[in-house]
Enzyme design. Structure first.
Site, PDB file in Angstrom:
ATOM      1  CG  HIS A 160      -1.686  -1.227   1.455  1.00 41.80           C
ATOM      2  ND1 HIS A 160      -2.960  -1.459   0.982  1.00 41.80           N
ATOM      3  CD2 HIS A 160      -1.316  -2.362   2.115  1.00 41.80           C
ATOM      4  CE1 HIS A 160      -3.349  -2.676   1.350  1.00 41.80           C
ATOM      5  NE2 HIS A 160      -2.370  -3.239   2.025  1.00 41.80           N
ATOM      6  CB  SER A 281      13.516  23.049 -14.781  1.00 47.42           C
ATOM      7  OG  SER A 281      12.730  24.219 -14.866  1.00 47.42           O
ATOM      8  CE  LYS A 287      11.899  19.757 -10.760  1.00 46.41           C
ATOM      9  NZ  LYS A 287      10.699  20.163 -11.497  1.00 46.41           N
ATOM     10  CD  GLU A 294       8.921  12.610 -15.356  1.00 50.64           C
ATOM     11  OE1 GLU A 294       7.905  13.289 -15.153  1.00 50.64           O
ATOM     12  OE2 GLU A 294      10.044  13.103 -15.563  1.00 50.64           O
TER      13      GLU A 294
END
Ligand code: ARG
Length: 464
Positions: A160, A281, A287, A294
């Site tokens: 979970h 970024s 970043k 992804e």
């Protein structure tokens, strides 16, 4: 209307196809990719026509030489497909007749584009599937390399997405190795059903020419010949099977990708991906984004889409061939290329990722993950498991209230919950003891994991 009706079936027609209809139905932009398979299949067919005496040997030789020259011309760019052509089969046949004259027209004896296209696809898949299997093995190799380096690295295991019990990182990664191992099996299993020749089914009913389906099947290195000519041209189940295997691979990759994404956050801090596989970024200088992971996660949708595409295209189609089936090319190529590319990327990404064992261990130590060990300790001393679970729950509540990891609770406090607790409880609260205590087959015990790695190294033929 096109000015000259040059279609290969022009005899029955008095008018050429409308330009709009031609543009709508042309598939050359996609199936042009199958030219190698198309020519290989045609050469086998032509040789068989010669050997069986359906055409003269000299004619067969002439056709084969013509086809080989076309292959050369496509390879060198001397012959380029253009939008005026309907599909790869017609483009090559037309070119053949232009090059060697009317004898080229004998190639299509006892054959139809219906068995031809099914053949081209199966030949293509016979090449593509082993390539995919190789890429699956690459991911498994990368996983095993990390597992070997981190056999005794402990991290919190989750259910979970809540911290559950300590496990070895190697054991966690080997879970994926098992999944990809089954993916490989699925691909190989699918290959067995792809490996059957449809050639000679002709349009769907077979042919009255004394062709030999065996001969072409042997030349094209198929394991066998499809038994029913209608089935041979009507189904695309082999493709659906492959794209479902690809979908399962992508699903597995997406889970790994997701874990790498969350593990790379400051909140987890379990991994760092190198500059070679991350991006910055344009606005936030601090970043470092895990784009490759992804994108692997994101590309899953395309492959699932291809599966639904194929299933929907084939749904409720009457036998035998229907033109709807031409739409199978786009999902076929896209699923194979997307899955192959994602596997390659994942194998590379793993090599470019550092796993932080100290951070993982401190997260295990400074928490409540060995609560199950406390319950088991009491149970071994004769306390019924349910009661032991209740006592442990109260101890956990104490730890949460006092913001203490379990290992830091003093013995007198533990004994206030049960007099069964003795000094040796702290040994059990050590995460390494916890993983070593797991002795069942397939568990996270380091010796068990070492055996699993050895087994996979042998299976994958990894050099050690
Ligand atoms: N381009 C077609 C396809 O991919 C080839 C078969 C066409 N057959 C036909 N009878 N029109 O399905």
């Amino acid at each position: 209307m096109s000015e000259v009706n040059s279609a290969l079936w022009a005899g029955r027609f008095s008018e050429a196809i409308a330009d709009i209809a031609h543009r709508f139905s042309s598939s050359i932009a996609l199936d042009g990719k199958l030219w190698r398979e198309d020519i290989r299949g045609s050469i086998a067919h032509a040789r068989m026509l010669g050997k069986t005496g359906i055409i003269a040997i000299e004619e067969s030789d002439q056709i084969i030489a013509g086809l080989e020259a076309i292959a050369q011309d496509i390879e060198t760019g001397a012959f380029v497909f253009d939008a005026s052509m309907e599909d790869v089969h017609l483009a090559i046949e037309k070119r053949l007749t232009q090059q060697i004259g009317s004898v080229g027209g004998k190639l299509h004896t006892g054959r139809s584009r219906n068995d031809q296209v099914a053949l081209d696809e199966r030949l293509y898949l016979k090449r593509a599937i082993p390539e995919l299997t190789g890429k699956v093995s690459e991911v498994m190799n990368s996983l095993l390399a990390v597992a070997e380096k981190h056999i005794e690295t402990i991290l919190p295991g989750y259910t979970h997405l809540q911290r559950a019990q300590p496990v070895l990182l190697s054991h966690h990664l080997l879970a994926y190795v098992e999944m990809f191992g089954r993916d490989s099996e699925r691909l190989n299993d699918c290959l067995r059903r792809v490996d059957r020749s449809p050639l000679g089914a002709a349009a769907f009913a077979g042919t009255s020419y004394p062709i030999s389906r065996e001969m072409t099947s042997i030349e094209l290195e198929f394991a066998s010949v499809l038994a029913n000519s209608i089935d041979a041209v009507s189904d695309r189940d082999y493709l659906i099977e492959l794209v479902s295997a690809c979908s399962i691979i992508m699903m597995h990759l997406s889970r790994m990708a997701e874990e790498l994404v969350i593990w790379s956050t400051k909140e987890f801090g379990y991994v760092t991906m190198s500059d070679a596989v991350t991006t910055g970024s344009s606005i936030m200088p601090q970043k470092k984004n895990p784009d490759m992971a992804e994108l692997i996660r994101g590309k899953v949708g395309r492959v699932y889409g291809s599966l639904i595409n194929l299933l929907t295209t084939m749904k409720a189609l009457p036998l035998a061939y229907n033109r709807d089936m031409q739409e199978d090319k786009q999902p076929m190529f896209d699923a194979i290329e997307t899955t192959g590319g994602s596997l390659e990327m994942m194998a590379f990404l793993l090599r470019e990722t550092t796993f932080h064992s100290a951070r993982m261990l401190s997260e295990v130590q400074n928490d409540l993950l060995t609560a199950t060990e406390i319950a088991d300790y009491l149970t071994r001393k004769g306390v019924p498991f349910r009661e032991a679970h209740g006592i442990t729950g109260s101890i956990v509540a104490y730890a949460v209230d006092h913001n203490l990891p379990l290992i830091s609770i003093p013995l007198d406090v533990l004994q206030s919950y049960s007099l069964q607790f003795k000094e040796d409880i702290y040994g059990y609260l050590n995460p390494m003891t916890s993983v070593r205590e797991k002795t069942t087959v397939g568990s996270t015990n380091p010796d068990m994991v070492r055996k699993a790695i050895a087994r996979w190294n042998v299976k994958l033929g990894r050099m050690k």
